[in-house]
Design an enzyme around this catalytic site. Structure first.
Site, PDB file in Angstrom:
ATOM      1  N   GLY A   1       7.548   8.018 -19.101  1.00  0.00           N
ATOM      2  CA  GLY A   1       8.839   7.816 -18.449  1.00  0.00           C
ATOM      3  C   GLY A   1       9.701   9.062 -18.410  1.00  0.00           C
TER       4      GLY A   1
ATOM      5  N   CYS B   1      12.971   2.990 -31.797  1.00  0.00           N
ATOM      6  CA  CYS B   1      14.285   2.355 -31.810  1.00  0.00           C
ATOM      7  C   CYS B   1      14.400   1.255 -32.864  1.00  0.00           C
ATOM      8  CB  CYS B   1      14.595   1.767 -30.429  1.00  0.00           C
ATOM      9  SG  CYS B   1      13.462   0.434 -29.933  1.00  0.00           S
TER      10      CYS B   1
END
Length: 397
Positions: free
Chosen positions: A24, A87
């Protein structure tokens, strides 16, 4: 720490891509039209590396990046480091162990190496979940960067602010070194900072600076609190533009590697069990939500707006992402039951579309449906990251 990293005019930026996932960040660089060369990518996930290699022709370094040394990083001669660290230490549903979580160690180790490098990067870019900005990891990051002569500008932005009907707010930190020594120009100290100094050390929720608007009054006026982002849906592209197909009679060709799956059954806990068959056409019926699941978990289903897809999408219902209502009420303004709406899961290609991945992005055929959803759930929004990178590299140009 020397700062001899002078870049000649016309020379491509040399970039290191940490936690590269399925690419990404690299796609965002391409969309931003930044003249950059990714000299190395790093990721520990072999499935993600399979995807990255298929799409870019290069397999990321799969070793433990905690073992990297400052000397090894210097060898790459990179002008920019792009980082999208795990995360989980900062998510609301996690244990929120922050810097004491083992998954945060590698990120802090990379930052701690910066003062020991001979050729520190001109720029850094960090992406993570909302909540990272209040963590002790964030505090340590800011301290290390400030002590290493870096300036920061921070944002919390969502694809909704860029015309994509997808709510996925994320934290971003843009980092530029205050100056570097260019040995090609008589050891001259060259400044490298953000154009609008008023935004330094600020956390913004508006994309206005990315559009060339440095007026703090305007930026503050258009600052979007989390609870108002849904109002932006009215100005977004319709979700239909991101769909593979619109009716149950359509099929998906697996030659692109997206939907190589057979049957999908859901157990009493909402977890999908799949039988994989590659290289065949799959009907949209395989993505319909079973009535038994609607009856059991209907109160947890979000079919009214497109929310963040997580790595557990298609395995569990609650808090993992939105469902699509394929049948609308015959009478406008009249609500219909969840059963009547023929709910289905978004396909992996549709999730990739909502993440703004290009049309030629592919998955290897050997990856299961569940693995594809998981990898997409760990990825980022190219529609958001591309303008941020364009803004960051423009400051340094």
């Amino acid at each position: 720490m020397e700062k001899d990293m002078c870049k000649n005019d016309g020379e491509a930026w040399r970039v290191l891509e940490f936690y590269s996932g399925i690419g990404g960040m690299r796609y965002s660089l391409m969309k931003a039209d930044v003249s950059a060369q990714v000299v190395e990518a790093f990721d520990i996930n072999d499935k993600a590396n399979d995807v990255y290699e298929l799409n870019f022709g290069h397999r990321p370094y799969q070793g433990n990046i905690q073992n990297l040394t400052a000397a090894e990083l210097d060898m790459y001669g990179a002008h920019a480091w792009l980082l999208s660290p795990p995360c989980q230490p900062y998510t609301r549903q996690g244990l929120q162990k922050q810097s004491s979580d083992a998954r945060a160690f590698s990120f802090l180790k990379i930052l701690e190496l910066i003062p020991h490098t001979v050729k520190p990067p001109h720029m850094l870019f960090v992406e993570n979940v909302v909540g990272f900005e209040t963590s002790d990891t964030h505090a340590k990051m800011i301290e290390i960067l400030a002590n290493s002569d870096y300036l920061t500008q921070e944002f919390i932005l969502s694809p909704l602010q860029f015309g994509v009907p997808y709510s996925r707010p994320r934290y971003f930190c843009l980092v530029a070194i205050i100056y570097f020594v260019c040995m090609h120009v008589c050891a001259k100290r060259k400044p490298l900072s953000f154009r609008c100094q008023l935004l330094n050390n600020q956390l913004l929720r508006s994309p206005s600076p990315l559009l060339g608007n440095d007026d703090m009054t305007v930026i503050t006026k258009h600052d979007q609190p989390d609870d108002s982002w849904d109002k932006l849906l009215e100005s977004c592209d319709p979700v239909e533009r991101f769909l593979e197909f619109s009716n149950s009679g359509d099929q998906v060709n697996t030659e692109t590697g997206f939907l190589s799956t057979g049957t999908a059954a859901v157990d009493d806990f909402g977890a999908a069990e799949e039988t994989v068959e590659v290289d065949r056409c799959v009907s949209i019926d395989h993505f319909l939500v079973p009535l038994s699941l609607i009856e059991r978990w209907g109160s947890a289903m979000d079919s009214k707006r497109c929310c963040c897809f997580t790595k557990s999408y298609y395995q569990y219902v609650k808090g993992t992402g939105s469902l699509l209502a394929t049948v609308q009420p015959k009478n406008k303004g009249k609500a219909s039951s969840l059963k009547e709406q023929h709910l289905r899961y978004f396909t992996p290609r549709e999730v990739a579309n909502l993440h703004s991945f290009p049309g030629d992005f592919q998955f290897p055929h050997h990856l299961s449906l569940r693995q594809r959803y998981a990898l997409l759930g760990n990825s980022l929004s190219i529609a958001v990251v591309a303008p941020l990178l364009q803004y960051l590299f423009a400051q340094a140009g």
